[in-house]
Design a protein around this motif. Structure first.
Motif, short mmCIF file in Angstrom:
data_model
loop_
_atom_site.label_atom_id
_atom_site.label_comp_id
_atom_site.label_asym_id
_atom_site.label_seq_id
_atom_site.Cartn_x
_atom_site.Cartn_y
_atom_site.Cartn_z
N GLY A 116 -6.33 -2.60 19.41
CA GLY A 116 -7.59 -3.12 19.97
C GLY A 116 -8.21 -2.16 20.95
N LEU A 117 -7.38 -1.63 21.85
CA LEU A 117 -7.89 -0.70 22.86
C LEU A 117 -8.46 0.56 22.21
CD1 LEU A 117 -5.10 -0.87 25.59
CD2 LEU A 117 -7.39 -1.83 25.73
N ALA A 118 -7.71 1.13 21.25
CA ALA A 118 -8.13 2.39 20.63
C ALA A 118 -9.46 2.22 19.91
CB ALA A 118 -7.05 2.87 19.67
N ILE A 119 -9.55 1.16 19.09
CA ILE A 119 -10.79 0.94 18.35
C ILE A 119 -11.94 0.67 19.33
CG2 ILE A 119 -11.95 -0.52 16.64
CD1 ILE A 119 -9.17 -1.10 15.47
N GLY A 120 -11.66 -0.15 20.33
CA GLY A 120 -12.69 -0.51 21.31
C GLY A 120 -13.20 0.70 22.08
N ILE A 121 -12.27 1.54 22.54
CA ILE A 121 -12.68 2.71 23.31
C ILE A 121 -13.51 3.64 22.43
CG2 ILE A 121 -11.84 4.83 24.42
CD1 ILE A 121 -9.48 3.13 25.47
N PHE A 122 -13.02 3.86 21.20
CA PHE A 122 -13.74 4.76 20.29
C PHE A 122 -15.16 4.23 20.02
CE2 PHE A 122 -15.04 5.95 15.98
CZ PHE A 122 -15.04 7.33 16.12
N TYR A 123 -15.23 2.94 19.67
CA TYR A 123 -16.54 2.35 19.34
C TYR A 123 -17.48 2.37 20.55
CZ TYR A 123 -20.03 -1.08 17.99
OH TYR A 123 -21.22 -1.71 17.72
N GLY A 124 -16.99 1.90 21.69
CA GLY A 124 -17.82 1.83 22.89
C GLY A 124 -18.30 3.21 23.32
N PHE A 125 -17.37 4.17 23.29
CA PHE A 125 -17.71 5.52 23.74
C PHE A 125 -18.74 6.18 22.82
CE2 PHE A 125 -16.84 10.11 24.05
CZ PHE A 125 -17.08 10.28 25.40
N THR A 126 -18.52 6.10 21.52
CA THR A 126 -19.46 6.77 20.60
C THR A 126 -20.83 6.09 20.64
OG1 THR A 126 -18.46 5.49 18.83
CG2 THR A 126 -17.83 7.79 18.97
N ARG A 127 -20.84 4.76 20.68
CA ARG A 127 -22.14 4.07 20.76
C ARG A 127 -22.89 4.48 22.02
NH1 ARG A 127 -23.70 -0.57 17.97
NH2 ARG A 127 -25.66 -0.24 19.05
N ALA A 128 -22.17 4.53 23.16
CA ALA A 128 -22.81 4.85 24.43
C ALA A 128 -23.28 6.30 24.47
CB ALA A 128 -21.83 4.59 25.58
N LYS A 129 -22.56 7.20 23.77
CA LYS A 129 -22.93 8.61 23.77
C LYS A 129 -24.17 8.84 22.89
CE LYS A 129 -20.50 11.37 26.30
NZ LYS A 129 -21.23 11.98 27.41
N LYS A 130 -24.25 8.10 21.79
CA LYS A 130 -25.29 8.39 20.81
C LYS A 130 -26.58 7.65 21.04
CE LYS A 130 -22.39 9.65 16.87
NZ LYS A 130 -21.57 8.88 15.92
N VAL A 131 -26.54 6.55 21.77
CA VAL A 131 -27.71 5.67 21.85
C VAL A 131 -28.91 6.41 22.49
CG1 VAL A 131 -27.11 4.70 24.11
CG2 VAL A 131 -28.48 3.38 22.52
N PRO A 132 -30.10 6.29 21.88
CA PRO A 132 -31.28 6.84 22.52
C PRO A 132 -31.58 6.06 23.80
CG PRO A 132 -31.76 6.07 20.27
CD PRO A 132 -30.40 5.60 20.61
N MET A 133 -32.11 6.74 24.81
CA MET A 133 -32.30 6.09 26.11
C MET A 133 -33.15 4.82 26.03
SD MET A 133 -30.76 6.89 28.74
CE MET A 133 -29.33 7.93 28.75
N THR A 134 -34.06 4.79 25.05
CA THR A 134 -34.93 3.62 24.93
C THR A 134 -34.16 2.38 24.46
OG1 THR A 134 -35.49 4.48 22.77
CG2 THR A 134 -37.11 4.81 24.52
N ASP A 135 -33.01 2.61 23.80
CA ASP A 135 -32.26 1.48 23.26
C ASP A 135 -31.12 1.03 24.17
OD1 ASP A 135 -33.91 1.61 21.14
OD2 ASP A 135 -32.48 2.51 19.74
N VAL A 136 -31.10 1.57 25.39
CA VAL A 136 -29.99 1.25 26.28
C VAL A 136 -29.88 -0.25 26.61
CG1 VAL A 136 -29.19 1.52 28.67
CG2 VAL A 136 -29.59 3.52 27.25
N PRO A 137 -31.00 -0.94 26.92
CA PRO A 137 -30.84 -2.35 27.31
C PRO A 137 -30.08 -3.20 26.29
CG PRO A 137 -33.04 -1.61 27.82
CD PRO A 137 -32.39 -0.49 27.06
N GLN A 138 -30.38 -3.02 24.99
CA GLN A 138 -29.65 -3.85 24.02
C GLN A 138 -28.18 -3.49 23.94
OE1 GLN A 138 -32.54 -2.25 23.21
NE2 GLN A 138 -32.55 -1.60 21.09
N LEU A 139 -27.87 -2.20 24.21
CA LEU A 139 -26.46 -1.80 24.18
C LEU A 139 -25.71 -2.41 25.37
CD1 LEU A 139 -24.68 -0.09 22.35
CD2 LEU A 139 -24.88 1.76 24.00
N VAL A 140 -26.36 -2.40 26.54
CA VAL A 140 -25.75 -3.03 27.72
C VAL A 140 -25.51 -4.51 27.43
CG1 VAL A 140 -26.12 -3.68 30.13
CG2 VAL A 140 -26.77 -1.41 29.35
#
Lengths: 285, 102
Positions: free
Chosen positions: A71-95
């Motif tokens: 759970g931790l590994a998948i979660g960290i990978f998913y959260g980290f990559t999504r947060a790294k790739k998201v365009p700044m305009t799409d930040v609110p929905q990611l938060v």
């Protein structure tokens, strides 16, 4: 207190200190980044400490380790990559998405505790468990809808339907009733399911009728809710760092929500009233 | 009420007060990063995911542990990373706050 328990308590205290000072530093643009990193240090400390506690206790089943680490590994990978790739305009929905899963985690911990000690829960502890499950459930579904609205996957317009008011009343009554019976009849698992279902629907009904423009305020409010859910999870597992951090986020998030609504010249009550079918319905689809 | 519960309740109430106090008026440019930063902090629920792992002893409970860990890890990893990125925007043009305002 054993030595390890004493050390753990002190480390959690340092961790809580990092969160408070971190939030404090985040109020000014100059120190904000430092504040966020300080609070991250606090997080790492807390995780290392609980890991040490688990390793020395040595009673964790192998399969539980696998479930936890996977759970931790998948979660960290998913959260980290999504947060790294998201365009700044799409930040609110990611938060909002991160907030949803935080509430979900708190709810899952409440469910776990309720199931494992079913029937043996003393009254004063069953109250935080129930609050944890219900608030966690509300923020989980509410934040997912908010994410959908901000990203355009759910219509950004206020969504209302004819019997919305009645549905709201029914869901609120169902939630309260389920909470009551979870406490008075803890051996009956159906009330847990009812509480879970009612709180998830509650989150949906609360967020669906609110327009996309008001969404950031709602996300902030749900963020504060998640903080409270986490604090109640702290009561459930008797861990002070969860209580301190959760209450901190709950209170600071509430103030932040008021300020955000203020910046929009709206009141929170006014925005949420849309959420209960009494407010801005003239633009409903 | 047990001693532990009372201590926890006291900690809860005092932490709420700290939360109210620490959050004074902040500039509107910092509202979203602050929301995101607070969001990352409640990722501390990951400690809870570890804690319940110690009690899990059947398949249903293992599944719950997995989801608690998964959800909390997304919250922590994503929350801090995205907040850091947002705040990185302030580094790039220091002193040019008016532009960032809108």
């Amino acid at each position: 207190m054993s030595t390890l328990k004493t050390i753990a308590s002190l480390v959690y205290l340092v961790s809580a200190f990092c969160y408070v000072i971190g939030v404090h530093l985040m109020r000014s643009p100059k120190t904000a980044k430092k504040g966020n990193r300080l609070s991250f240090v606090g997080m790492i400390l807390a995780v290392i400490m609980i890991l040490l506690e688990l390793l020395t206790a040595g009673k964790v089943q192998t399969v539980a380790w696998i479930a936890l680490i996977a759970g931790l590994a998948i979660g960290i990978f998913y959260g980290f990559t999504r947060a790294k790739k998201v365009p700044m305009t799409d930040v609110p929905q990611l938060v909002s998405l991160f907030n949803a899963v935080g509430g979900g985690a708190a709810a899952v911990i409440g469910i776990f505790d309720y199931v494992t000690v079913s029937g043996n829960l003393q009254l004063m502890l069953s109250i935080p468990v129930v609050l944890d499950v219900i608030i966690g459930g509300i923020t989980f579904s509410g934040s997912l809808i908010a994410t959908g609205k901000l990203s355009g996957k759910v219509s950004g317009k206020p969504i209302t339907f004819p019997a919305a008011k009645l549905a709201n009343i029914v869901v609120v009554i169902a939630t309260i009733a389920a909470a009551f019976f979870m406490i008075t009849e803890p051996e009956n698992g159906w009330f847990l399911l009812l509480a879970l279902a009612a709180s998830l629907i509650f989150g949906l009904l609360m967020t669906l009728p609110i327009g996309g423009a008001d969404m950031p305020v709602v996300v902030s409010l749900l963020n504060a809710f998640t903080g409270l859910a986490v604090a109640f999870a702290g009561f459930v597992i008797d861990n002070q760092v969860l209580i301190i951090a959760g209450a901190l986020v709950g209170a600071a998030g509430t103030i932040l929500t008021l300020q955000m609504a203020d910046a929009m010249n709206r009141s929170v009550a006014n925005i949420l009233a849309g959420g209960f079918g009494t407010g801005d319905s003239q633009s409903s689809a | 009420m047990s001693q532990e519960l009372y201590a926890n309740l006291a900690i809860f109430v005092l932490s709420l007060l700290v939360g109210f106090e620490v959050m004074s008026k902040i500039p509107s440019t910092l509202q979203t990063p602050m929301m995101s930063g607070a969001n990352a902090i409640h990722g501390v629920v990951v400690v809870g995911a570890f804690a319940i792992a110690a009690e899990a002893n059947n398949w249903f409970l293992y599944v719950l542990v997995f989801f608690a860990a998964l959800f909390a890890a997304i919250n922590v990893a994503g929350g801090y990373t995205v907040t850091d990125r947002m705040l990185g925007m302030f580094d790039r043009k220091p002193g040019d706050k008016k532009e960032a305002d809108k």
